[in-house]
Design an enzyme around this catalytic site. Sequence first.
Site, short mmCIF file in Angstrom:
data_model
loop_
_atom_site.label_atom_id
_atom_site.label_comp_id
_atom_site.label_asym_id
_atom_site.label_seq_id
_atom_site.Cartn_x
_atom_site.Cartn_y
_atom_site.Cartn_z
N GLY A 19 0.83 -1.19 0.00
CA GLY A 19 0.00 0.00 0.00
C GLY A 19 0.86 1.22 0.00
O GLY A 19 2.08 1.15 -0.17
N GLY A 20 0.23 2.37 0.20
CA GLY A 20 0.96 3.63 0.16
C GLY A 20 2.04 3.73 1.21
O GLY A 20 2.97 4.50 1.09
N VAL A 24 4.49 -5.07 2.71
CA VAL A 24 4.54 -5.81 3.96
C VAL A 24 4.91 -7.27 3.66
O VAL A 24 4.30 -7.91 2.79
CB VAL A 24 3.20 -5.74 4.71
N LYS A 39 7.39 -4.12 7.39
CA LYS A 39 6.83 -3.11 6.49
C LYS A 39 8.01 -2.31 5.95
O LYS A 39 8.60 -1.48 6.66
CB LYS A 39 5.84 -2.20 7.20
N ASP A 132 -5.78 6.80 10.86
CA ASP A 132 -6.08 6.04 9.65
C ASP A 132 -6.83 4.75 10.01
O ASP A 132 -6.56 3.69 9.44
CB ASP A 132 -4.80 5.71 8.88
#
Length: 880
Positions: A19-20, A24, A39, A132
């Site tokens: 993802g941004g 991972v 990550k 988030d």
Amino acid sequence: MDVGSRLGVFEVTGRLGEGGMGVVYRATDTTLDRDVALKVLPDAFAQDEERLARFEREAKVLASLNHPNIAAIHGLEQSGDTRALVLELVEGPTLQDRIAKGPIPLDEALPIARQIAEALEAAHEQGIIHRDLKPANVKVKDDGTVKVLDFGLAKALGPDLSDLDAPNSPTMTMTAAATKMGVIMGTAAYMSPEQARGKTVDRRADIWAFGVVLYEMLTGKQIFAGEDISLTLSQVLQSHPDWSALPERLPSSLNRYLRRCLEKDPKQRIRDIGDVRLALEGAFETTAADTLAATPMQPGKRSSGVGHLIPWAIAATAIVVAIVQTIPTSSVDSGARMTRFSVPLDDSDAGGYRYIAIAPDGSRVVYGDRLTTLYTRELDQFDATPLPGTARARNPFFSPDGQSVGFFLDGELMSMSVRGGDPLPLGAASAPVGAAWGDDGMILFSPTWAGPLWQIPAAGGEPLQFTTVDRERGESGHIWPELLPDGRRALFTIYGGAGLSDAQVAMLQLDTGDYEPLFDGAAARYAPTGHLVYYRGGAYHAVPFDVAAGQRTGPDVPILADVGNLSPEGSDEGYFAFSKTGTLVSFAGAEPVDQRLRRLAWVSRDGDVELLPFEPARFGALSLSPDRRLLAIERLDAGSQQLWIYDLDRETAAQLTRTGYNAAPIWHAGGEKIAFLSMTRGSFDIRWSALDGSVVDQDLLSTEQDDVPTGWSADDQLLFVRWSADGDRDLWAMEADDPDSARPLVETPLDDVGLLSPDGQWVAYQSGPTLYVAAYPGLTGRVPVANEVLDSRWSPGSSELFFRTAEGLHVVPYRVESGTFTPGQAALVLSSPDLGRGWDFSADAERLLTALPLDDEAEIRIDVVLNWFEELQARVPTGR
């Protein structure tokens, strides 16, 4: 890319996603032999030194989180230009995967939501905001344990410019122009409106996201889902959830909390996720309230917290907030469901709450204790709010629209907005016994026990005497007015003067002032079901009542057994109230300060307690003889209050008075006789008895006004407080053998109460809340001593003056030189002791004698009954 070789101590075993925030991987920490998640941060990240330094600072803070529902950050690894976070490896699907299969059943969704709330609460307590929160950042393990991922990384990693083409994109920012107003970070569909506008955010952004996640769990639908980010953000800012999509079985408490989580204005939003967590925990308790259907309500402002006094337990509040949504808007809803519940209150050190009032529409209550302050709260809010300027206020009552509250304070009838502000003085009222606010803007009130009803404009003006007390018919006063719906008539109580046994409920014609007795009883209140609820014989009764004809239409039935008793001494209690919509609120549990079972005890200045070997009783005001051997004390037994003499040396007790209502014992300086208040003939008279029985209940002062003794000197000077018919309470003095010598010492618009010093040279007197000392008899050389004083007492054998405030018991040393009284610095002796209404000192003033409440007193609470009129109609049929 061989991540394992670039971060040498980790053996990568698979790829978990991307993802941004980076890719991972699943890996094994070969040093500690444990599975972890790596990550790996984007390459661009390492080129931004400012972001990297900020991230490292944030990562250290995030690593401090230690909670079973938070996926831990183990560390930050670096090898060359590659940097990776070492995270706890959490097995299991994400919440997003689970929601994709459809709505989550309630019994499964609630435990998940509770654990998410616990994780947020733990982080918020350390000042960490997730920023988030979304279903993709929540995992649910096979054993049901929830793990929230990526805590705080939105702040640690942002800004990030990748993946701006999807509403579910991870942490994101707007363009450079937007960042000048504030960086927008978060996932579009889950960010709060203030995030979407680029404003600074706090924990309320997480609460918004939690609400979105909970909604999606329960409905299986995404609230805000546009075709691109701009449309999604537009929905966040402008559209509202489809509340009808929520499951019907959702506890109404959670329905209300969920709505408050999703308030677009952060000022209207829940401020503490702990409140939501408690509501979720309460949702597992099956109650009638949980099954009630919620109806939309307009958002209201959340009141601020109340220091040490949290009058409604938060867990119970979760039920209150939701249940109140079911209160019917019509005056009587015969199809509504009756619901009962209780909320505990902090039993104040002043001795317990004694006043409660509810707005006509049932939306707000005002309650308090006469030694502290009044509090108000809307039933759909979380906190109570103190009404400023209402310390020592009594008898609150609402305006017809529920936006203002009236009360009595320091000898005045006052009113103020329920939102706060300065109280507006209206008129004098020294011993108030009820008031009613009419639709015409007039207030009908009783300023004293022994006098008529008065009327005054609610906006202020000249009071008008409204009734005339008929002394020839044995009437003492007109009290407890209650306006009837037609606006032309009112109910009130005719008080006869010998307690409430001879009281009568009467009907008053407002246009003429004429009235007629209806039946025996007191404090009648009208219910729109066609009932009167009133007090008689130690219990509250309900009787069918034809309001048009002004007469009873059936037998009465005892009802409301556990809401406290009325008595002349406890006359101003309002132990229960009901709204026009049928919501009943009442105090229950611990009895009010005047009616508690108490034990006589010595209490030292250090707080040590020595119980005396006497049976507990409902003790009131007390006074020790000059030699400190005998105790004169009020005792309430079976509704009759009499004076008793306790011999502390011989451990015996004997009744001094036997008829009427007697109170306020005052010893003569010689110790051979006692003056006291007696109410047997329609007003407060002063009488006296000799200890040897040679004189029993002989008059000292008998007038049509109310007189209460406060001090008796060696030369037979008697100090007393006179309550005039218009409500003034002033300090007077007289020669005990000459009533015609009575003269005022202090006359002010405030309540004035005074005590003679043991040597008879000084008077400590209160004018309102301020305590003064002045020379007797001329009251010259007045010196202020303290403010916010409740009552005071001279030390019997030392140069000290004691006084009590809401904070506790204080002492002021003093000296007298050349006829001048000079007080020293006041010091706190005991913090907020429950001294009831009586306390006096030993000869050396090192101990005080008082009556302490029993240790096993029940916790005081507010009982709430929604749609109580259903019970009233069932128990006392009217034939309607």
